[in-house]
Every structure is written in structure tokens, then in C-alpha cells.
Design a protein around this motif. Structure first.
Motif, PDB file in Angstrom:
ATOM      1  N   GLY A  92       0.844  -1.260   0.121  1.00  0.00           N
ATOM      2  CA  GLY A  92      -0.010   0.042   0.194  1.00  0.00           C
ATOM      3  C   GLY A  92       0.778   1.168  -0.049  1.00  0.00           C
ATOM      4  O   GLY A  92       0.217   2.287   0.086  1.00  0.00           O
ATOM      5  N   MET A  93       2.047   1.082  -0.014  1.00  0.00           N
ATOM      6  CA  MET A  93       2.937   2.454   0.110  1.00  0.00           C
ATOM      7  C   MET A  93       2.640   3.246  -1.245  1.00  0.00           C
ATOM      8  O   MET A  93       2.884   4.395  -1.144  1.00  0.00           O
ATOM      9  CB  MET A  93       4.453   2.034   0.332  1.00  0.00           C
ATOM     10  N   GLN A  94       2.510   2.668  -2.406  1.00  0.00           N
ATOM     11  CA  GLN A  94       2.313   3.001  -3.539  1.00  0.00           C
ATOM     12  C   GLN A  94       1.461   4.036  -3.588  1.00  0.00           C
ATOM     13  O   GLN A  94       1.242   5.187  -4.123  1.00  0.00           O
ATOM     14  CB  GLN A  94       2.302   2.070  -4.728  1.00  0.00           C
ATOM     15  N   PHE A  95       0.339   3.869  -2.722  1.00  0.00           N
ATOM     16  CA  PHE A  95      -0.857   4.768  -2.808  1.00  0.00           C
ATOM     17  C   PHE A  95      -0.385   6.043  -1.974  1.00  0.00           C
ATOM     18  O   PHE A  95      -1.044   7.140  -2.092  1.00  0.00           O
ATOM     19  CB  PHE A  95      -2.124   4.055  -1.987  1.00  0.00           C
ATOM     20  N   THR A  96       0.345   5.601  -0.797  1.00  0.00           N
ATOM     21  CA  THR A  96       0.727   6.894  -0.129  1.00  0.00           C
ATOM     22  C   THR A  96       1.434   7.709  -0.743  1.00  0.00           C
ATOM     23  O   THR A  96       1.496   9.133  -0.781  1.00  0.00           O
ATOM     24  CB  THR A  96       1.733   6.471   1.245  1.00  0.00           C
ATOM     25  N   ALA A  97       2.410   7.364  -1.635  1.00  0.00           N
ATOM     26  CA  ALA A  97       3.316   7.909  -2.566  1.00  0.00           C
ATOM     27  C   ALA A  97       2.520   8.924  -3.641  1.00  0.00           C
ATOM     28  O   ALA A  97       2.690   9.928  -3.676  1.00  0.00           O
ATOM     29  CB  ALA A  97       4.192   7.292  -3.332  1.00  0.00           C
ATOM     30  N   VAL A  98       1.359   8.219  -3.960  1.00  0.00           N
ATOM     31  CA  VAL A  98       0.253   8.906  -4.921  1.00  0.00           C
ATOM     32  C   VAL A  98      -0.117  10.188  -4.165  1.00  0.00           C
ATOM     33  O   VAL A  98      -0.375  11.254  -4.643  1.00  0.00           O
ATOM     34  CB  VAL A  98      -0.740   8.105  -5.572  1.00  0.00           C
ATOM     35  N   ALA A  99      -0.608   9.993  -3.040  1.00  0.00           N
ATOM     36  CA  ALA A  99      -1.379  10.941  -2.170  1.00  0.00           C
ATOM     37  C   ALA A  99      -0.158  12.071  -2.050  1.00  0.00           C
ATOM     38  O   ALA A  99      -0.705  13.186  -2.059  1.00  0.00           O
ATOM     39  CB  ALA A  99      -2.112  10.219  -0.824  1.00  0.00           C
TER      40      ALA A  99
ATOM     41  N   SER B 241      -3.481   1.753  11.247  1.00  0.00           N
ATOM     42  CA  SER B 241      -4.147   2.828  10.588  1.00  0.00           C
ATOM     43  C   SER B 241      -2.925   3.921  10.134  1.00  0.00           C
ATOM     44  O   SER B 241      -3.391   5.045   9.484  1.00  0.00           O
ATOM     45  CB  SER B 241      -5.043   3.713  11.653  1.00  0.00           C
ATOM     46  N   THR B 242      -1.440   3.327  10.120  1.00  0.00           N
ATOM     47  CA  THR B 242      -0.490   4.110   9.647  1.00  0.00           C
ATOM     48  C   THR B 242      -0.375   4.059   8.103  1.00  0.00           C
ATOM     49  O   THR B 242      -0.953   2.981   7.492  1.00  0.00           O
ATOM     50  CB  THR B 242       0.854   3.818  10.447  1.00  0.00           C
ATOM     51  N   ALA B 243       0.320   5.120   7.636  1.00  0.00           N
ATOM     52  CA  ALA B 243       0.330   5.186   6.112  1.00  0.00           C
ATOM     53  C   ALA B 243       1.442   4.342   5.443  1.00  0.00           C
ATOM     54  O   ALA B 243       1.717   4.673   4.316  1.00  0.00           O
ATOM     55  CB  ALA B 243       0.664   6.737   5.825  1.00  0.00           C
ATOM     56  N   ASP B 244       1.963   3.439   5.958  1.00  0.00           N
ATOM     57  CA  ASP B 244       2.847   2.367   5.384  1.00  0.00           C
ATOM     58  C   ASP B 244       2.262   1.224   4.978  1.00  0.00           C
ATOM     59  O   ASP B 244       2.719   0.302   4.551  1.00  0.00           O
ATOM     60  CB  ASP B 244       3.804   2.013   6.509  1.00  0.00           C
ATOM     61  N   GLY B 245       0.745   1.346   4.795  1.00  0.00           N
ATOM     62  CA  GLY B 245       0.068   0.473   4.116  1.00  0.00           C
ATOM     63  C   GLY B 245      -0.986  -0.093   4.811  1.00  0.00           C
ATOM     64  O   GLY B 245      -1.468  -1.342   4.561  1.00  0.00           O
ATOM     65  N   SER B 246      -1.665   0.627   5.605  1.00  0.00           N
ATOM     66  CA  SER B 246      -2.900   0.174   6.228  1.00  0.00           C
ATOM     67  C   SER B 246      -4.258   0.137   5.456  1.00  0.00           C
ATOM     68  O   SER B 246      -5.194   0.931   5.919  1.00  0.00           O
ATOM     69  CB  SER B 246      -3.217   0.785   7.767  1.00  0.00           C
ATOM     70  N   LEU B 247      -4.424  -0.809   4.511  1.00  0.00           N
ATOM     71  CA  LEU B 247      -5.671  -0.617   3.499  1.00  0.00           C
ATOM     72  C   LEU B 247      -5.943  -1.924   3.626  1.00  0.00           C
ATOM     73  O   LEU B 247      -5.201  -3.072   3.652  1.00  0.00           O
ATOM     74  CB  LEU B 247      -4.959  -0.123   2.192  1.00  0.00           C
ATOM     75  N   TYR B 248      -7.313  -2.153   2.867  1.00  0.00           N
ATOM     76  CA  TYR B 248      -7.964  -3.349   2.437  1.00  0.00           C
ATOM     77  C   TYR B 248      -8.039  -3.262   0.933  1.00  0.00           C
ATOM     78  O   TYR B 248      -8.399  -2.109   0.495  1.00  0.00           O
ATOM     79  CB  TYR B 248      -9.358  -3.530   2.864  1.00  0.00           C
ATOM     80  N   LEU B 249      -7.748  -4.193   0.170  1.00  0.00           N
ATOM     81  CA  LEU B 249      -7.988  -4.129  -1.241  1.00  0.00           C
ATOM     82  C   LEU B 249      -8.234  -5.458  -1.801  1.00  0.00           C
ATOM     83  O   LEU B 249      -7.938  -6.485  -1.111  1.00  0.00           O
ATOM     84  CB  LEU B 249      -6.625  -3.781  -2.047  1.00  0.00           C
ATOM     85  N   SER B 250      -8.924  -5.561  -2.763  1.00  0.00           N
ATOM     86  CA  SER B 250      -9.273  -6.860  -3.770  1.00  0.00           C
ATOM     87  C   SER B 250      -8.549  -6.875  -4.651  1.00  0.00           C
ATOM     88  O   SER B 250      -7.845  -5.818  -5.381  1.00  0.00           O
ATOM     89  CB  SER B 250     -10.913  -7.104  -3.756  1.00  0.00           C
TER      90      SER B 250
END
Length: 465
Positions: free
Chosen positions: A81-88, A238-247
């Protein structure tokens, strides 16, 4: 009985949870790997030119209720999920709210003095020198300021910009910055500005309290027993190093957006694609949120994640434009090996040959180091640019990998390469109970500047960067 059930569901994956209903070599391979690796559940998707060509589930999303994995099953991403933090972060650069080359202290005024030389760009690149982990208590809740203070007390590994070392703390701090400049939680920024525009319909931040349809459970193997993943606090999830759910369907929508270069401006995508720059003038093959590689003439971006009984991996090849993502809910899964083989089965030109050790190569350093790690007797003066915390945690993790494997039988050197300013060597070691790959990076001062150890499938498996 359990593994017969999971194996049966894996074989039926193409028929029950797939965009492609015809069983083929990929189905057979994944089913075999699930049984061999004892993976409880797995979802994969393959995209070509930004379009789904395969999306399916195998095994169980929840063992206790016998719920099968489907393409819409949600998995925790970990560092994928770090790639999404980078985009944000890049969206906020475009908004004029963040300057990539500004000190992190501009946005976090209570940051410790030693952080002042660290820039936002260096956080994105993992060249900040921050410790790998925040060193907080995973079962405790913290405010951003409290967690920042915990990280701030730790010694830096190296001066900002001088070296590369993967750091979850880098992206946790980016999450603090995002909240400071927007007043929003980073996950809410992603929902509004990335997930919704790209129609990532079920992608969301982790929340263990709310009802989340199709959420998988994470499983861990401990002393030969499968169990539910250990509980952690809401802060740790909840931290921005990848705290996400994805399918995998969410990831396919993301891949389509990356392929079409949506969400960000072209100049921001160029920043994402740029490798990390070191103070020496050298580079390291990591762009914001992505490792970069070129194997057999095939350039690719890749990243992995591991968190709470979940293991994840995605790889995007440039030519052919093929992406494979694998999400698993078992901590012993090897999604990277599975994804690469699925890519090779889909596009035979991506297949890599088996390898053999380099002839007449000296492996004495690796043998001595492996023996010392297994015995818990490593000479810490042999290392440089690793603070006491990071070195201690690294060696403890690797000792935990090696101790159950029994006696060391063979060690050999398989590849040498340049990584940043370091000379890196890739060794493999056979033990009675398995095979590991050891990567030693030797800094210009002759000391070990970085160390990586992982279990691998076979002595002669292809070597990847």
C-alpha cells in the motif's frame, strides 16, 4: 481434513471465483503451490495493457466458517500500500501544499532537530535514515504526536540522503505530514482522490470495528500450528505504511489507472518513476512506492507487503505491459514467486532460467555470518550504517528463520551487483530443513551496510534483484 478442503477449493478456484472459467496451467500451478506452501487462501489478477485477463480466488478467506476466496475478497495490503501513500503525497505536491525538497520539519514543527536535514523526497525514497520500524507497542494506541515522538527518540541509521534502507517509519511519517497539511487522515484522502476516481469500489482503510463485506481473515503459522493473526491496536492498523484493504479487482482498477497515467499529472508520474538519488551522485532502484528492476531485458516495478497474517505482491512489466498481483492470507505464503511464475505462464518470454552458483567463488563470509546469526553470536562491529535498534531487530528476525532449519549443509555465491554505492552479493545456503537466500551489501568502508535473508523455494530458482 482442513488441507484436503483447501486443496479442493483451490482446484475449483477457476470455476467458482474466476473471470476465466477454463482450468489451465495457472490454475494447476497455483493449486499446487497452495498445498506445498500451506496457504489458506489466495486471490490473483493478471492485467494486460491495463485490462483484466484473469481474476480469481483459491482456498479459504475464513477457515472457521469455510468461506472461499473470490476476486472481490479483501486482503490487508501491508507495504504494498505504500504506492498509494506516494500518490497521495504527489497529489499534495501538485496542490502546492507539499514541497518534495523541503525539510520534514516544515510540516512537523515538533520533529526532533536531527530530522531537519530529512526531506519529503527522502522519505518517499527510503533514503531518510529513519529506523525501519517505529518501535512502538503494537497493542497500544497513540496519537500522531505520540508515535512521532517514539520514532524521533530512535537513532538514525545514516545521514539523510547518503544511503538507502527500507523503512516503514518513512511512510508512517508521510502520513503525519498528509494529515498536517490537509487536516485529513491519509486514508480519507485516498478514498476521495484515488479510490473513487479510479472506481476502486471496495478499497478502503483498515477498520476492524465496522462491518466490511468480503473481508478475509489473516492466518499465521506458529510452531507448526495455524492460528489467527495476533491482535494489534487501531493505531497499528491505521498508519500510512500500508494500512489498507484491497481486492484484486480493486488493484486491477488501480493498474488501469497507472497504465493510463490517471490521477496525477505527467510530471508527477515522472517523479514516481525516478530512482532514488544518493548524495554521492549514485542511484538506488527504488522510486516512490515501487522497487525497480530489469531482469532479462524486462523492466518492471514491483512491491511486496506483509502484515497480520497477510502476504502480498504486485509486479508491473513495462514490455509486455503485464501486471500480476497476488494477495494471500497466510504469513508463510510466497506471493512474489507465485506472481512471477504466473507472469511467465501468461507471457512465456518473461520466464527466467534456473541458475547455478558462480564457479570458484568464495562464500566464506556468508558461511561465517549465517553460522553466527543462527547461534545469536554476530559481531556487530562488522556492520555500519545500521543503528542498534535496526540491527538488533534484523538479526533477531533472521535468527528466527534459521534456527528451525537445522544444520547448515552448503553455501554458494550466485550473483554480484552494484546497489547504490555498495557492492552486493547474493548467496544461497542449504540447510537440512530448507534453503535461504542471503544478500550482503558491502559499503565503501568495507563493512556490511545492509543485510537481507529470506526462505526460497529451490537452490536453483531464478535470481531476482
Amino acid at each position: 481434513m482442513l488441507w484436503r478442503l483447501i486443496a479442493g477449493l483451490a482446484v475449483l478456484g477457476a470455476a467458482l471465483g474466476s473471470v476465466t472459467a477454463q482450468a489451465d496451467a495457472v490454475d494447476d500451478y497455483v493449486a499446487a503451490q497452495m498445498q506445498r506452501q500451506r496457504i489458506t487462501g489466495l486471490a490473483l489478477a493478471v492485467m494486460r495493457d491495463g485490462q483484466i485477463v484473469r481474476a480469481q480466488g483459491f482456498g479459504l478467506a475464513n477457515i472457521e466458517h469455510h468461506v472461499p476466496v473470490h476476486p472481490d475478497t479483501l486482503f490487508k495490503t501491508g507495504a504494498l500500500g505504500m504506492q498509494f501513500t506516494a500518490v497521495a503525497t504527489m497529489l499534495l505536491v501538485e496542490d502546492g501544499k507539499i514541497d518534495l525538497d523541503a525539510s520534514v520539519a516544515r510540516y512537523l514543527p515538533n520533529a526532533p532537530r536531527k530530522w531537519r536535514p530529512i526531506t519529503i523526497r527522502q522519505l518517499l525514497w527510503h533514503t531518510s535514515g529513519l529506523p525501519a520500524t517505529p518501535n512502538g507497542e503494537f497493542r497500544a494506541d497513540y496519537t500522531d504526536d505520540e508515535l512521532q515522538a517514539i520514532i524521533g527518540k530512535e537513532e538514525l541509521n545514516f545521514a539523510a540522503g547518503t544511503r538507502w534502507r527500507f523503512s516503514w517509519a518513512d511512510y508512517i511519517v508521510l502520513g503525519f505530514v498528509i494529515r498536517k497539511v490537509t487536516g485529513e487522515y491519509y486514508g480519507d484522502v485516498l478514498r476521495r482522490r484515488v479510490f473513487a476516481p479510479l472506481h476502486m469500489a471496495t478499497a478502503r482503510p483498515i477498520d476492524e470495528i465496522v462491518i466490511v463485506p468480503n473481508r478475509a481473515s489473516g492466518y499465521e503459522w506458529r510452531e507448526g500450528t495455524l492460528r489467527n493473526a495476533e491482535w494489534v491496536s487501531p493505531t497499528a492498523n491505521s498508519t500510512a505504511d500500508g494500512s489498507l484493504y484491497l481486492s484484486v479487482l480493486d488493484y486491477a482498477a488501480w493498474d488501469a489507472g497507472v497504465f493510463a497515467r490517471k490521477v496525477l499529472k505527467p510530471e508527477s508520474w515522472a517523479q514516481i518513476a525516478a530512482p532514488a538519488q544518493l548524495a554521492s551522485g549514485g542511484t538506488y532502484p527504488y522510486g516512490p512506492g515501487w522497487f525497480q528492476e530489469n531482469v532479462g531485458g524486462h523492466a518492471a516495478w514491483r512491491h511486496a507487503g506483509a502484515w497480520q497474517g497477510f502476504k502480498t505482491f504486485a509486479i508491473r512489466y513495462r514490455d509486455p505491459a503485464l501486471t500480476v498481483v497476488v494477495l494471500a492470507n497466510s504469513d508463510n505464503a510466497d506471493p512474489a514467486a507465485i506472481a512471477r511464475q504466473v507472469a511467465a505462464l501468461t507471457e512465456p518470454g518473461l520466464a527466467q532460467a534456473k541458475v547455478q552458483p558462480l564457479p570458484n567463488a568464495d562464500a566464506a563470509q556468508a558461511r561465517a555470518l549465517l553460522t553466527a546469526i543462527q547461534a545469536g553470536a554476530v559481531d556487530k562491529t562488522a556492520f555500519a550504517y545500521l543503528a542498534a535498534l535496526d540491527l538488533r531487530e534484523t538479526l533477531a528476525e533472521y535468527q528466527g528463520i534459521l534456527q528451525p532449519l537445522g544444520p547448515l549443509q552448503d553455501v554458494a555465491l550466485f550473483q554480484t551487483l552494484k546497489l547504490g554505492d555498495d557492492d552486493a552479493a547474493i548467496y544461497r545456503a542449504r540447510y537440512q530443513g530448507g534453503t535461504v537466500e542471503l544478500r550482503i551489501s558491502t559499503a565503501p568502508n568495507g563493512k556490511i551496510g545492509n543485510l537481507e535473508l529470506s526462505l526460497i523455494d529451490a537452490w536453483d530458482a531464478p535470481v531476482y534483484p
